[in-house]
Design a protein around this motif. Structure first.
Motif, PDB file in Angstrom:
ATOM      1  N   LEU A 184       0.880  -1.139  -0.091  1.00  0.00           N
ATOM      2  CA  LEU A 184       0.170   0.002   0.087  1.00  0.00           C
ATOM      3  C   LEU A 184       0.826   1.167   0.084  1.00  0.00           C
ATOM      4  O   LEU A 184       1.772   1.407   0.933  1.00  0.00           O
ATOM      5  CB  LEU A 184      -1.087  -0.193   1.293  1.00  0.00           C
ATOM      6  N   THR A 185       0.722   2.155  -0.710  1.00  0.00           N
ATOM      7  CA  THR A 185       1.516   3.305  -1.072  1.00  0.00           C
ATOM      8  C   THR A 185       0.597   4.777  -0.959  1.00  0.00           C
ATOM      9  O   THR A 185       1.366   5.640  -0.635  1.00  0.00           O
ATOM     10  CB  THR A 185       2.234   3.358  -2.420  1.00  0.00           C
ATOM     11  N   ALA A 186      -0.512   4.546  -1.414  1.00  0.00           N
ATOM     12  CA  ALA A 186      -1.539   5.796  -1.112  1.00  0.00           C
ATOM     13  C   ALA A 186      -3.033   5.458  -1.081  1.00  0.00           C
ATOM     14  O   ALA A 186      -3.427   4.582  -1.479  1.00  0.00           O
ATOM     15  CB  ALA A 186      -1.194   6.836  -2.587  1.00  0.00           C
ATOM     16  N   VAL A 187      -3.444   6.268  -0.310  1.00  0.00           N
ATOM     17  CA  VAL A 187      -5.120   6.306  -0.524  1.00  0.00           C
ATOM     18  C   VAL A 187      -5.647   7.673  -0.677  1.00  0.00           C
ATOM     19  O   VAL A 187      -5.119   8.793  -0.555  1.00  0.00           O
ATOM     20  CB  VAL A 187      -5.441   5.923   0.968  1.00  0.00           C
ATOM     21  N   PHE A 188      -6.800   7.638  -1.559  1.00  0.00           N
ATOM     22  CA  PHE A 188      -7.414   8.844  -1.839  1.00  0.00           C
ATOM     23  C   PHE A 188      -8.901   8.744  -1.392  1.00  0.00           C
ATOM     24  O   PHE A 188      -9.398   7.841  -1.602  1.00  0.00           O
ATOM     25  CB  PHE A 188      -7.479   8.981  -3.358  1.00  0.00           C
ATOM     26  N   GLY A 189      -9.428   9.846  -0.902  1.00  0.00           N
ATOM     27  CA  GLY A 189     -10.834   9.544  -0.397  1.00  0.00           C
ATOM     28  C   GLY A 189     -11.757  10.805  -0.604  1.00  0.00           C
ATOM     29  O   GLY A 189     -11.196  11.903  -1.677  1.00  0.00           O
ATOM     30  N   ASN A 190     -12.675  10.976   0.100  1.00  0.00           N
ATOM     31  CA  ASN A 190     -13.822  12.166  -0.050  1.00  0.00           C
ATOM     32  C   ASN A 190     -13.348  13.532   0.551  1.00  0.00           C
ATOM     33  O   ASN A 190     -12.439  13.433   1.337  1.00  0.00           O
ATOM     34  CB  ASN A 190     -15.181  11.821   0.286  1.00  0.00           C
ATOM     35  N   ASP A 191     -13.703  14.508   0.237  1.00  0.00           N
ATOM     36  CA  ASP A 191     -13.265  15.782   0.835  1.00  0.00           C
ATOM     37  C   ASP A 191     -11.726  16.196   0.377  1.00  0.00           C
ATOM     38  O   ASP A 191     -11.222  16.869   1.182  1.00  0.00           O
ATOM     39  CB  ASP A 191     -13.429  15.689   2.339  1.00  0.00           C
ATOM     40  N   ASN A 192     -11.538  15.598  -0.686  1.00  0.00           N
ATOM     41  CA  ASN A 192     -10.069  15.735  -1.214  1.00  0.00           C
ATOM     42  C   ASN A 192      -8.765  15.392  -0.182  1.00  0.00           C
ATOM     43  O   ASN A 192      -7.689  16.017  -0.122  1.00  0.00           O
ATOM     44  CB  ASN A 192      -9.788  17.292  -1.302  1.00  0.00           C
ATOM     45  N   ALA A 193      -9.226  14.193   0.510  1.00  0.00           N
ATOM     46  CA  ALA A 193      -8.230  13.622   1.299  1.00  0.00           C
ATOM     47  C   ALA A 193      -7.571  12.391   0.622  1.00  0.00           C
ATOM     48  O   ALA A 193      -7.834  11.469   0.303  1.00  0.00           O
ATOM     49  CB  ALA A 193      -8.817  13.059   2.457  1.00  0.00           C
ATOM     50  N   ASN A 194      -6.013  12.968   0.552  1.00  0.00           N
ATOM     51  CA  ASN A 194      -5.222  11.927  -0.050  1.00  0.00           C
ATOM     52  C   ASN A 194      -3.933  12.038   0.713  1.00  0.00           C
ATOM     53  O   ASN A 194      -3.313  13.093   0.810  1.00  0.00           O
ATOM     54  CB  ASN A 194      -5.051  12.094  -1.471  1.00  0.00           C
ATOM     55  N   VAL A 195      -3.187  10.842   0.881  1.00  0.00           N
ATOM     56  CA  VAL A 195      -1.906  10.847   1.183  1.00  0.00           C
ATOM     57  C   VAL A 195      -0.971   9.683   0.856  1.00  0.00           C
ATOM     58  O   VAL A 195      -1.835   8.555   0.424  1.00  0.00           O
ATOM     59  CB  VAL A 195      -2.032  10.504   2.911  1.00  0.00           C
ATOM     60  N   SER A 196       0.207   9.801   0.529  1.00  0.00           N
ATOM     61  CA  SER A 196       1.099   8.514   0.116  1.00  0.00           C
ATOM     62  C   SER A 196       2.058   8.405   1.054  1.00  0.00           C
ATOM     63  O   SER A 196       2.650   9.306   1.635  1.00  0.00           O
ATOM     64  CB  SER A 196       1.482   8.859  -1.335  1.00  0.00           C
ATOM     65  N   ASP A 255     -16.150  17.926  -8.525  1.00  0.00           N
ATOM     66  CA  ASP A 255     -15.900  17.691 -10.104  1.00  0.00           C
ATOM     67  C   ASP A 255     -14.555  18.011 -10.286  1.00  0.00           C
ATOM     68  O   ASP A 255     -13.772  17.165 -10.813  1.00  0.00           O
ATOM     69  CB  ASP A 255     -16.659  18.807 -10.509  1.00  0.00           C
ATOM     70  N   LEU A 256     -13.757  19.122  -9.468  1.00  0.00           N
ATOM     71  CA  LEU A 256     -12.265  19.134  -9.535  1.00  0.00           C
ATOM     72  C   LEU A 256     -11.398  18.097  -8.941  1.00  0.00           C
ATOM     73  O   LEU A 256     -10.406  17.702  -9.280  1.00  0.00           O
ATOM     74  CB  LEU A 256     -11.985  20.497  -8.873  1.00  0.00           C
ATOM     75  N   THR A 257     -12.049  17.573  -7.815  1.00  0.00           N
ATOM     76  CA  THR A 257     -11.250  16.382  -6.886  1.00  0.00           C
ATOM     77  C   THR A 257     -11.461  15.269  -7.980  1.00  0.00           C
ATOM     78  O   THR A 257     -10.535  14.609  -8.104  1.00  0.00           O
ATOM     79  CB  THR A 257     -12.017  16.329  -5.506  1.00  0.00           C
ATOM     80  N   GLU A 258     -12.557  15.052  -8.362  1.00  0.00           N
ATOM     81  CA  GLU A 258     -12.529  13.882  -9.499  1.00  0.00           C
ATOM     82  C   GLU A 258     -11.725  13.727 -10.510  1.00  0.00           C
ATOM     83  O   GLU A 258     -11.121  12.902 -10.974  1.00  0.00           O
ATOM     84  CB  GLU A 258     -13.974  13.485  -9.591  1.00  0.00           C
ATOM     85  N   TYR A 259     -11.654  15.195 -11.133  1.00  0.00           N
ATOM     86  CA  TYR A 259     -10.773  15.224 -12.270  1.00  0.00           C
ATOM     87  C   TYR A 259      -9.189  15.089 -11.740  1.00  0.00           C
ATOM     88  O   TYR A 259      -8.710  14.459 -12.915  1.00  0.00           O
ATOM     89  CB  TYR A 259     -11.081  16.792 -12.963  1.00  0.00           C
ATOM     90  N   VAL A 260      -8.968  15.492 -10.787  1.00  0.00           N
ATOM     91  CA  VAL A 260      -7.592  15.394 -10.395  1.00  0.00           C
ATOM     92  C   VAL A 260      -7.143  14.134 -10.241  1.00  0.00           C
ATOM     93  O   VAL A 260      -6.364  13.517 -10.609  1.00  0.00           O
ATOM     94  CB  VAL A 260      -7.345  16.358  -9.140  1.00  0.00           C
ATOM     95  N   GLU A 261      -8.011  13.193  -9.638  1.00  0.00           N
ATOM     96  CA  GLU A 261      -7.725  11.823  -9.200  1.00  0.00           C
ATOM     97  C   GLU A 261      -7.553  11.051 -10.356  1.00  0.00           C
ATOM     98  O   GLU A 261      -6.787  10.088 -10.374  1.00  0.00           O
ATOM     99  CB  GLU A 261      -8.671  11.417  -8.120  1.00  0.00           C
ATOM    100  N   ASN A 262      -8.590  11.419 -11.508  1.00  0.00           N
ATOM    101  CA  ASN A 262      -8.446  10.644 -12.549  1.00  0.00           C
ATOM    102  C   ASN A 262      -7.198  10.746 -13.287  1.00  0.00           C
ATOM    103  O   ASN A 262      -6.490   9.951 -13.739  1.00  0.00           O
ATOM    104  CB  ASN A 262      -9.806  10.925 -13.457  1.00  0.00           C
ATOM    105  N   ARG A 263      -6.940  11.982 -13.249  1.00  0.00           N
ATOM    106  CA  ARG A 263      -5.566  12.445 -13.995  1.00  0.00           C
ATOM    107  C   ARG A 263      -4.242  11.792 -13.131  1.00  0.00           C
ATOM    108  O   ARG A 263      -3.406  11.251 -13.801  1.00  0.00           O
ATOM    109  CB  ARG A 263      -5.414  13.968 -13.937  1.00  0.00           C
ATOM    110  N   ILE A 264      -4.360  11.845 -12.025  1.00  0.00           N
ATOM    111  CA  ILE A 264      -3.231  11.229 -11.267  1.00  0.00           C
ATOM    112  C   ILE A 264      -3.146   9.757 -11.623  1.00  0.00           C
ATOM    113  O   ILE A 264      -2.049   9.214 -11.650  1.00  0.00           O
ATOM    114  CB  ILE A 264      -3.121  11.452  -9.934  1.00  0.00           C
ATOM    115  N   GLU A 265      -4.316   9.170 -11.436  1.00  0.00           N
ATOM    116  CA  GLU A 265      -4.279   7.581 -11.730  1.00  0.00           C
ATOM    117  C   GLU A 265      -3.769   7.414 -13.219  1.00  0.00           C
ATOM    118  O   GLU A 265      -2.932   6.308 -13.095  1.00  0.00           O
ATOM    119  CB  GLU A 265      -6.014   7.059 -11.614  1.00  0.00           C
TER     120      GLU A 265
END
Length: 212
Positions: free
Chosen positions: A82-94, A119-129
């Motif tokens: 496990l290297t990172a988790v992403f969640g709601n309210d723009n919570a992400n940590v690696s 919408d911005l959070t989802e866009y960012v997460e999709n791009r990162i993935e």
């Protein structure tokens, strides 16, 4: 390497310890300042960096406490760990995977498209993935699910940062001690002559970095 909401953290980092500066033309130590002045400067910087690192550790611990209830929607595993988790309210940590550059670019691009909030959070997460899959290939596994089906950030905390995985200075290789009384680099046989700059190679590397 630790990222908290796309920002690089110095938790567990070590200050780069530079060798006593050498005059690249003569191969002797620089005469701009004495060995004692250099030692005093480096020890002062080390002490300051230790406080910065301690603050970073506290910030990470506090962030994990404050966001323990955030619902995870994506969990990233690199080589099975496990290297990172992403969640709601723009919570992400690696821990062990850097996505700070990708995060910054994606967030800026999304904002230019007029996106905000979820919408911005989802866009960012999709791009990162997308970028991480391209970067790591089959080494990367992404587990995804709707909020409420994958647990919380707190549920992943022990696996992500528990025990020896906590990025403290004690859990990473230590720098060798500085030899404050090292002999002349020429005498020690460590000087290889004046540095020759390969301008063509430098420009090529800079162009590659720009296009990366």
């Amino acid at each position: 390497m630790v990222n908290i909401q796309g920002q690089f953290s110095l938790v567990g980092a070590q200050m780069l310890l530079f060798n006593r500066p050498i005059d690249i033309q003569t191969g002797e130590y620089t005469t701009k300042y004495s060995a004692e002045e250099w030692k005093e400067h480096m020890l002062s910087r080390q002490a300051e960096f230790k406080e910065v690192r301690k603050t970073a550790e506290n910030n990470l611990s506090n962030w994990l406490d404050d966001n323990s209830d955030a619902q995870v929607t994506r969990a990233y595993y690199l080589d099975g760990e496990l290297t990172a988790v992403f969640g709601n309210d723009n919570a992400n940590v690696s821990n062990g995977m850097n996505y700070g550059f990708e995060y910054g670019v994606a967030k800026s691009d999304g904002e230019q498209r007029g996106l905000s909030g979820d919408d911005l959070t989802e866009y960012v997460e999709n791009r990162i993935e997308f970028e991480l899959k391209r970067k790591y290939g089959n080494r990367l596994e992404v587990r995804e699910g709707p909020a409420g089906t994958m647990g919380t950030v707190g549920d992943y905390r022990e696996e992500l940062f528990g025990g020896e995985r906590w990025p403290s200075v004690e859990n990473i290789p230590q720098h060798p001690e500085i030899d404050w009384n090292a002999p002349s680099p020429k005498e020690a046989g460590t000087w290889k002559g004046p540095i020759e700059l390969n301008t063509t190679a430098f420009l090529t590397m800079r162009e590659q970095a720009r296009n990366a």
